[in-house]
Design a protein around this motif. Structure first.
Motif, PDB file in Angstrom:
ATOM      1  N   ARG A 222      -7.056  -0.899  -7.856  1.00  0.00           N
ATOM      2  CA  ARG A 222      -6.777  -1.403  -6.501  1.00  0.00           C
ATOM      3  C   ARG A 222      -8.049  -1.509  -5.665  1.00  0.00           C
ATOM      4  O   ARG A 222      -8.177  -2.385  -4.811  1.00  0.00           O
ATOM      5  CB  ARG A 222      -5.765  -0.498  -5.813  1.00  0.00           C
ATOM      6  CG  ARG A 222      -4.375  -0.623  -6.377  1.00  0.00           C
ATOM      7  CD  ARG A 222      -3.647  -1.818  -5.840  1.00  0.00           C
ATOM      8  NE  ARG A 222      -2.931  -1.473  -4.607  1.00  0.00           N
ATOM      9  CZ  ARG A 222      -2.213  -2.328  -3.886  1.00  0.00           C
ATOM     10  NH1 ARG A 222      -2.145  -3.581  -4.257  1.00  0.00           N
ATOM     11  NH2 ARG A 222      -1.596  -1.926  -2.794  1.00  0.00           N
ATOM     12  N   PHE A 223      -8.994  -0.625  -5.910  1.00  0.00           N
ATOM     13  CA  PHE A 223     -10.269  -0.723  -5.201  1.00  0.00           C
ATOM     14  C   PHE A 223     -10.927  -2.068  -5.498  1.00  0.00           C
ATOM     15  O   PHE A 223     -11.452  -2.728  -4.604  1.00  0.00           O
ATOM     16  CB  PHE A 223     -11.195   0.416  -5.636  1.00  0.00           C
ATOM     17  CG  PHE A 223     -12.615   0.230  -5.151  1.00  0.00           C
ATOM     18  CD1 PHE A 223     -12.950   0.453  -3.824  1.00  0.00           C
ATOM     19  CD2 PHE A 223     -13.604  -0.187  -6.033  1.00  0.00           C
ATOM     20  CE1 PHE A 223     -14.254   0.254  -3.375  1.00  0.00           C
ATOM     21  CE2 PHE A 223     -14.907  -0.376  -5.606  1.00  0.00           C
ATOM     22  CZ  PHE A 223     -15.238  -0.158  -4.271  1.00  0.00           C
ATOM     23  N   VAL A 224     -10.848  -2.503  -6.761  1.00  0.00           N
ATOM     24  CA  VAL A 224     -11.524  -3.736  -7.171  1.00  0.00           C
ATOM     25  C   VAL A 224     -10.747  -4.975  -6.751  1.00  0.00           C
ATOM     26  O   VAL A 224     -11.321  -5.929  -6.214  1.00  0.00           O
ATOM     27  CB  VAL A 224     -11.751  -3.742  -8.699  1.00  0.00           C
ATOM     28  CG1 VAL A 224     -12.280  -5.096  -9.168  1.00  0.00           C
ATOM     29  CG2 VAL A 224     -12.720  -2.630  -9.090  1.00  0.00           C
TER      30      VAL A 224
ATOM     31  N   ILE B 166       0.838  -1.203   0.000  1.00  0.00           N
ATOM     32  CA  ILE B 166       0.000   0.000   0.000  1.00  0.00           C
ATOM     33  C   ILE B 166       0.874   1.255   0.000  1.00  0.00           C
ATOM     34  O   ILE B 166       1.776   1.396   0.816  1.00  0.00           O
ATOM     35  CB  ILE B 166      -0.941   0.006   1.220  1.00  0.00           C
ATOM     36  CG1 ILE B 166      -1.934  -1.150   1.116  1.00  0.00           C
ATOM     37  CG2 ILE B 166      -1.707   1.328   1.315  1.00  0.00           C
ATOM     38  CD1 ILE B 166      -2.769  -1.373   2.364  1.00  0.00           C
ATOM     39  N   GLY B 167       0.587   2.159  -0.895  1.00  0.00           N
ATOM     40  CA  GLY B 167       1.374   3.381  -1.038  1.00  0.00           C
ATOM     41  C   GLY B 167       2.485   3.195  -2.052  1.00  0.00           C
ATOM     42  O   GLY B 167       2.560   3.923  -3.048  1.00  0.00           O
ATOM     43  N   PHE B 168       3.328   2.211  -1.821  1.00  0.00           N
ATOM     44  CA  PHE B 168       4.434   1.928  -2.742  1.00  0.00           C
ATOM     45  C   PHE B 168       3.890   1.429  -4.086  1.00  0.00           C
ATOM     46  O   PHE B 168       4.389   1.803  -5.146  1.00  0.00           O
ATOM     47  CB  PHE B 168       5.382   0.889  -2.140  1.00  0.00           C
ATOM     48  CG  PHE B 168       6.162   1.383  -0.973  1.00  0.00           C
ATOM     49  CD1 PHE B 168       7.405   1.989  -1.144  1.00  0.00           C
ATOM     50  CD2 PHE B 168       5.666   1.255   0.317  1.00  0.00           C
ATOM     51  CE1 PHE B 168       8.136   2.457  -0.061  1.00  0.00           C
ATOM     52  CE2 PHE B 168       6.383   1.719   1.414  1.00  0.00           C
ATOM     53  CZ  PHE B 168       7.622   2.322   1.220  1.00  0.00           C
ATOM     54  N   TYR B 169       2.887   0.555  -4.027  1.00  0.00           N
ATOM     55  CA  TYR B 169       2.289   0.017  -5.249  1.00  0.00           C
ATOM     56  C   TYR B 169       1.719   1.141  -6.100  1.00  0.00           C
ATOM     57  O   TYR B 169       2.003   1.237  -7.299  1.00  0.00           O
ATOM     58  CB  TYR B 169       1.186  -0.984  -4.887  1.00  0.00           C
ATOM     59  CG  TYR B 169       0.523  -1.638  -6.080  1.00  0.00           C
ATOM     60  CD1 TYR B 169       0.908  -2.909  -6.484  1.00  0.00           C
ATOM     61  CD2 TYR B 169      -0.476  -0.986  -6.806  1.00  0.00           C
ATOM     62  CE1 TYR B 169       0.309  -3.517  -7.577  1.00  0.00           C
ATOM     63  CE2 TYR B 169      -1.074  -1.587  -7.894  1.00  0.00           C
ATOM     64  CZ  TYR B 169      -0.684  -2.856  -8.278  1.00  0.00           C
ATOM     65  OH  TYR B 169      -1.278  -3.443  -9.368  1.00  0.00           O
ATOM     66  N   GLU B 170       0.910   1.986  -5.481  1.00  0.00           N
ATOM     67  CA  GLU B 170       0.270   3.069  -6.224  1.00  0.00           C
ATOM     68  C   GLU B 170       1.305   3.995  -6.863  1.00  0.00           C
ATOM     69  O   GLU B 170       1.137   4.442  -8.008  1.00  0.00           O
ATOM     70  CB  GLU B 170      -0.656   3.871  -5.291  1.00  0.00           C
ATOM     71  CG  GLU B 170      -1.930   3.156  -4.908  1.00  0.00           C
ATOM     72  CD  GLU B 170      -1.733   2.038  -3.898  1.00  0.00           C
ATOM     73  OE1 GLU B 170      -2.664   1.225  -3.715  1.00  0.00           O
ATOM     74  OE2 GLU B 170      -0.641   1.973  -3.275  1.00  0.00           O
TER      75      GLU B 170
END
Length: 266
Positions: free
Chosen positions: A246-248, A218-222
């Motif tokens: 990522r929501f899905v 989370i954070g790094f991925y985005e």
């Protein structure tokens, strides 16, 4: 300003959400199919409703900082009478098929020689470890705890051997390929381009999830995936697409997992 533009991009492209949602759910179903193939191939029959809830329960632990997803499934499987070597083997084979399929995709992106060397290196290390395990266990056999570990390892290896039969592996790899393809199509739909154009970003995402210190990256991925997709969709639009994706594929399964855990506890 940048994040405002990314948010505006999400709002403007809300119409693509159903398509991303359907593709993401199909990918999730493919992942469940692979897990179920491994579980049932070892003779474990706990009923499809419990299988669905136990599989989804693993996603409930994704927000934790200790990556308890697989561990939570192990706990619930044990509660249904599945022995620990079988449960651990199912988890191990999931990771193995992930490595195989990711390596195949890396061969497409990075070039055959580099990817092939990486895959061969991982295989070599695994074979060396299996070949020398008896030597190390013999050296440490005077410790009672090591004896118990050896017995557990041997039982798990027997389960893995049963799961390694060609007909099981081919079926599992088919589900794995389906999961990856539909997730890739979901990301492409979110970006508004073709799957091959986002393949590099998709693989970067998998690598980030593995290496990042935060749960599920989370954070790094985005940050990393949106940067990879910037050349395709633009920086702000790329981030907006990643947030939708990522929501899905992340937060929706987390919600479903939390519901499954609540139902099993109730």
């Amino acid at each position: 300003m940048f994040f405002w533009e990314a948010g505006a991009s999400v709002v403007q492209n809300v119409g693509i959400l159903p398509k991303v949602f359907i593709l993401g759910l199909i990918g999730l179903a493919m992942g469940f199919g692979r897990w179920r193939v491994f579980l049932r191939s070892l003779g474990n029959r706990i009923g499809w409703k419990k299988e669905v809830m136990i599989y989804l329960s693993g996603f409930a632990a994704i927000p934790s900082f200790f990556k308890f997803s697989d561990g939570l499934r192990l706990v619930y499987l044990k509660g249904e009478g599945v022995n620990m070597p079988d449960a651990v083997s199912v988890m191990g084979m999931e990771r193995l098929t992930d490595i195989v399929m990711t390596s195949v995709m890396l061969l497409l992106v990075m070039g055959r020689s580099t990817g092939a060397l990486g895959v061969l290196g991982l295989v070599a290390l695994g074979l060396v470890g299996l070949k020398t395990r008896s030597f190390w266990f013999e050296k440490l056999n005077r410790f009672e705890k090591v004896k118990r570990v050896e017995e557990a390892v041997e039982a798990t290896l027997q389960s893995l051997k049963r799961l390694g039969r060609p007909e099981i592996m081919l079926g599992a790899l088919g589900f794995t390929l389906g999961m990856y393809v539909f997730q890739l199509m979901a990301l492409a739909a979110a970006v508004g381009t073709g799957p091959l154009q986002v393949l590099g970003g998709y693989l970067v995402g998998w690598l980030t999830i593995t290496l990042a210190p935060t749960p599920a990256g989370i954070g790094f991925y985005e940050a990393t995936v949106s940067a990879t997709l910037a050349g395709v969709a633009g920086a702000a639009a790329g981030l907006g697409a990643v947030l939708v994706f990522r929501f899905v594929v992340l937060w929706l399964p987390v919600v479903l997992g939390q519901i499954s855990v609540a139902l099993m506890r109730g």
